[in-house]
Design a protein around this motif. Structure first.
Motif, PDB file in Angstrom:
ATOM      1  N   ILE A 187       0.837  -1.212   0.000  1.00 50.02           N
ATOM      2  CA  ILE A 187       0.000   0.000   0.000  1.00 50.02           C
ATOM      3  C   ILE A 187       0.866   1.255   0.000  1.00 50.02           C
ATOM      4  O   ILE A 187       0.627   2.201  -0.756  1.00 50.02           O
ATOM      5  N   ALA A 188       1.901   1.255   0.861  1.00 48.02           N
ATOM      6  CA  ALA A 188       2.783   2.417   0.947  1.00 48.02           C
ATOM      7  C   ALA A 188       3.569   2.611  -0.345  1.00 48.02           C
ATOM      8  O   ALA A 188       3.787   3.750  -0.790  1.00 48.02           O
ATOM      9  N   ALA A 189       3.995   1.506  -0.961  1.00 49.18           N
ATOM     10  CA  ALA A 189       4.779   1.593  -2.195  1.00 49.18           C
ATOM     11  C   ALA A 189       3.950   2.129  -3.356  1.00 49.18           C
ATOM     12  O   ALA A 189       4.472   2.820  -4.232  1.00 49.18           O
ATOM     13  N   MET A 190       2.663   1.823  -3.359  1.00 49.47           N
ATOM     14  CA  MET A 190       1.787   2.264  -4.448  1.00 49.47           C
ATOM     15  C   MET A 190       1.618   3.783  -4.451  1.00 49.47           C
ATOM     16  O   MET A 190       1.611   4.413  -5.507  1.00 49.47           O
ATOM     17  N   ASP A 191       1.470   4.376  -3.285  1.00 49.51           N
ATOM     18  CA  ASP A 191       1.291   5.831  -3.195  1.00 49.51           C
ATOM     19  C   ASP A 191       1.714   6.273  -1.810  1.00 49.51           C
ATOM     20  O   ASP A 191       0.887   6.381  -0.899  1.00 49.51           O
ATOM     21  N   PHE A 192       3.009   6.538  -1.644  1.00 48.12           N
ATOM     22  CA  PHE A 192       3.501   6.886  -0.313  1.00 48.12           C
ATOM     23  C   PHE A 192       2.964   8.233   0.153  1.00 48.12           C
ATOM     24  O   PHE A 192       2.748   8.437   1.350  1.00 48.12           O
ATOM     25  N   ASP A 193       2.737   9.162  -0.761  1.00 49.15           N
ATOM     26  CA  ASP A 193       2.193  10.467  -0.376  1.00 49.15           C
ATOM     27  C   ASP A 193       0.847  10.305   0.323  1.00 49.15           C
ATOM     28  O   ASP A 193       0.611  10.886   1.394  1.00 49.15           O
ATOM     29  N   ALA A 194      -0.034   9.509  -0.290  1.00 50.91           N
ATOM     30  CA  ALA A 194      -1.353   9.281   0.299  1.00 50.91           C
ATOM     31  C   ALA A 194      -1.232   8.521   1.621  1.00 50.91           C
ATOM     32  O   ALA A 194      -1.945   8.815   2.580  1.00 50.91           O
ATOM     33  N   PHE A 195      -0.317   7.557   1.658  1.00 48.05           N
ATOM     34  CA  PHE A 195      -0.081   6.783   2.876  1.00 48.05           C
ATOM     35  C   PHE A 195       0.421   7.693   4.000  1.00 48.05           C
ATOM     36  O   PHE A 195      -0.005   7.580   5.156  1.00 48.05           O
ATOM     37  N   PHE A 196       1.312   8.607   3.651  1.00 51.57           N
ATOM     38  CA  PHE A 196       1.899   9.536   4.615  1.00 51.57           C
ATOM     39  C   PHE A 196       0.818  10.435   5.222  1.00 51.57           C
ATOM     40  O   PHE A 196       0.781  10.653   6.442  1.00 51.57           O
ATOM     41  N   VAL A 197      -0.065  10.922   4.377  1.00 50.48           N
ATOM     42  CA  VAL A 197      -1.156  11.785   4.853  1.00 50.48           C
ATOM     43  C   VAL A 197      -2.122  10.993   5.722  1.00 50.48           C
ATOM     44  O   VAL A 197      -2.553  11.460   6.785  1.00 50.48           O
ATOM     45  N   LYS A 198      -2.471   9.783   5.288  1.00 46.33           N
ATOM     46  CA  LYS A 198      -3.384   8.932   6.041  1.00 46.33           C
ATOM     47  C   LYS A 198      -2.805   8.588   7.412  1.00 46.33           C
ATOM     48  O   LYS A 198      -3.530   8.556   8.423  1.00 46.33           O
ATOM     49  N   PHE A 199      -1.510   8.344   7.444  1.00 46.91           N
ATOM     50  CA  PHE A 199      -0.831   8.049   8.703  1.00 46.91           C
ATOM     51  C   PHE A 199      -1.021   9.195   9.695  1.00 46.91           C
ATOM     52  O   PHE A 199      -1.362   8.978  10.870  1.00 46.91           O
ATOM     53  N   HIS A 200      -0.802  10.430   9.244  1.00 44.74           N
ATOM     54  CA  HIS A 200      -0.934  11.580  10.136  1.00 44.74           C
ATOM     55  C   HIS A 200      -2.384  11.829  10.548  1.00 44.74           C
ATOM     56  O   HIS A 200      -2.646  12.223  11.691  1.00 44.74           O
ATOM     57  N   HIS A 201      -3.309  11.596   9.656  1.00 42.06           N
ATOM     58  CA  HIS A 201      -4.719  11.755  10.008  1.00 42.06           C
ATOM     59  C   HIS A 201      -5.143  10.717  11.046  1.00 42.06           C
ATOM     60  O   HIS A 201      -6.016  10.990  11.881  1.00 42.06           O
ATOM     61  N   THR A 202      -4.521   9.537  10.980  1.00 38.46           N
ATOM     62  CA  THR A 202      -4.868   8.456  11.909  1.00 38.46           C
ATOM     63  C   THR A 202      -4.286   8.694  13.296  1.00 38.46           C
ATOM     64  O   THR A 202      -4.983   8.551  14.309  1.00 38.46           O
ATOM     65  N   PHE A 203      -2.998   9.055  13.356  1.00 39.44           N
ATOM     66  CA  PHE A 203      -2.320   9.184  14.643  1.00 39.44           C
ATOM     67  C   PHE A 203      -2.351  10.598  15.221  1.00 39.44           C
ATOM     68  O   PHE A 203      -2.039  10.791  16.400  1.00 39.44           O
ATOM     69  N   PHE A 204      -2.728  11.569  14.400  1.00 39.53           N
ATOM     70  CA  PHE A 204      -2.886  12.944  14.888  1.00 39.53           C
ATOM     71  C   PHE A 204      -4.252  13.472  14.444  1.00 39.53           C
ATOM     72  O   PHE A 204      -4.336  14.459  13.697  1.00 39.53           O
ATOM     73  N   PRO A 205      -5.310  12.813  14.881  1.00 40.80           N
ATOM     74  CA  PRO A 205      -6.656  13.171  14.417  1.00 40.80           C
ATOM     75  C   PRO A 205      -7.049  14.603  14.752  1.00 40.80           C
ATOM     76  O   PRO A 205      -6.819  15.086  15.863  1.00 40.80           O
ATOM     77  N   GLY A 206      -7.625  15.266  13.755  1.00 45.63           N
ATOM     78  CA  GLY A 206      -8.116  16.621  13.968  1.00 45.63           C
ATOM     79  C   GLY A 206      -7.046  17.682  14.049  1.00 45.63           C
ATOM     80  O   GLY A 206      -7.354  18.842  14.346  1.00 45.63           O
TER      81      GLY A 206
END
Length: 261
Positions: A187-206
């Motif tokens: 998943i990360a290899a396919m689109d790391f930019d999207a993965f990076f953003v999703k990671f921050h939204h998950t662990f730093f919500p709001g």
């Protein structure tokens, strides 16, 4: 495998997964050399105009704060803002949580291994598969009923019982982690930019304090996205490697005790 053995194996599996994953996450946090080695290869001096020494100093001060080694936040010669610092406060909380998970899961593994020995003792020779061992019964006749048990043999069997449960839990956790790690890596290899953003939204919500302004938080200039990608590669690689070892060990059977009287 009886119900008590299954419960211990399930709990062990959870603890092993937590220990391996949290340990892998800790690697890029404690290995400063991992960042140092990438300063020039990522072209940070050329892109930012900062020297290698300036980048190291800024990274070290930031990590010292996040890892609890320093009470004061700083980024060396680089400019920082309160908004930027608030993100590193959030990171500090996550890093502390990771350290707690390592300790708790490590202690949990030890406790479960000890619990397995106690379960064995209560089962009076029952194997992890739920099969009764007739070695004791055949070794004792009615005239020997009052004779003391072979304590050394009991200890060896208890250790083998505990090792068997550890191997089974390791095998199960290894399969779960290698599948999960591989899927996450794809998943990360396919689109790391999207993965990076999703990671921050998950662990730093709001929160949006992780969206740094290079003009007010210059440290972001020495932390390119490629560095975080490499951190992710390291973490997943370690998880997969450890999983392979656990699966290989779990596939082995405990050698039978040769000293059976």
């Amino acid at each position: 495998m009886n119900i008590k053995s299954k419960i211990i194996t399930a709990i062990l599996t959870v603890f092993i997964i937590l220990f391996v994953v949290s340990g892998a996450i800790a690697l890029p946090l404690v290995l400063r050399a991992f960042y140092y080695a990438q300063i020039e290869s990522l072209g940070i001096p050329e892109e930012t105009g900062y020297s290698v020494e300036v980048a190291k100093e800024a990274f070290d001060e930031m990590m010292d704060y996040c890892m609890g080694k320093s009470e004061e936040f700083g980024t060396g010669e680089l400019v920082w803002s309160e908004e930027g610092k608030s993100h590193f406060d959030d990171c500090k909380n996550l890093f502390n949580l990771d350290k707690v998970l390592i300790i708790v899961s490590g202690v949990g593994i030890i406790i479960c291994a000890a619990a397995a020995v106690l379960v064995f003792a209560k089962q009076s020779g029952e194997s992890p598969d739920g099969e009764r061992s007739d070695s004791r019964e055949s070794a004792r006749s009615d005239s020997q009923a009052s004779a003391p048990p072979d304590s050394q043999l009991d200890v060896t069997r208890a250790e083998n019982f505990s090792k068997t449960l550890l191997r089974r839990a390791g095998l199960l956790s290894g399969v779960i982690m290698i599948v999960g790690g591989a899927a996450l890596g794809v998943i990360a290899a396919m689109d790391f930019d999207a993965f990076f953003v999703k990671f921050h939204h998950t662990f730093f919500p709001g929160k949006e304090n992780w969206l740094f302004d290079p003009a007010t938080d210059e440290i972001i200039k020495i932390l390119p996205e490629e560095f975080f990608r490499n951190c992710a590669i390291l973490i997943v690689s370690v998880i997969v490697l450890v999983s392979i070892v656990l699966i290989a060990r779990g596939a082995r059977k405990t050698e039978p005790n040769k000293d059976r009287g």
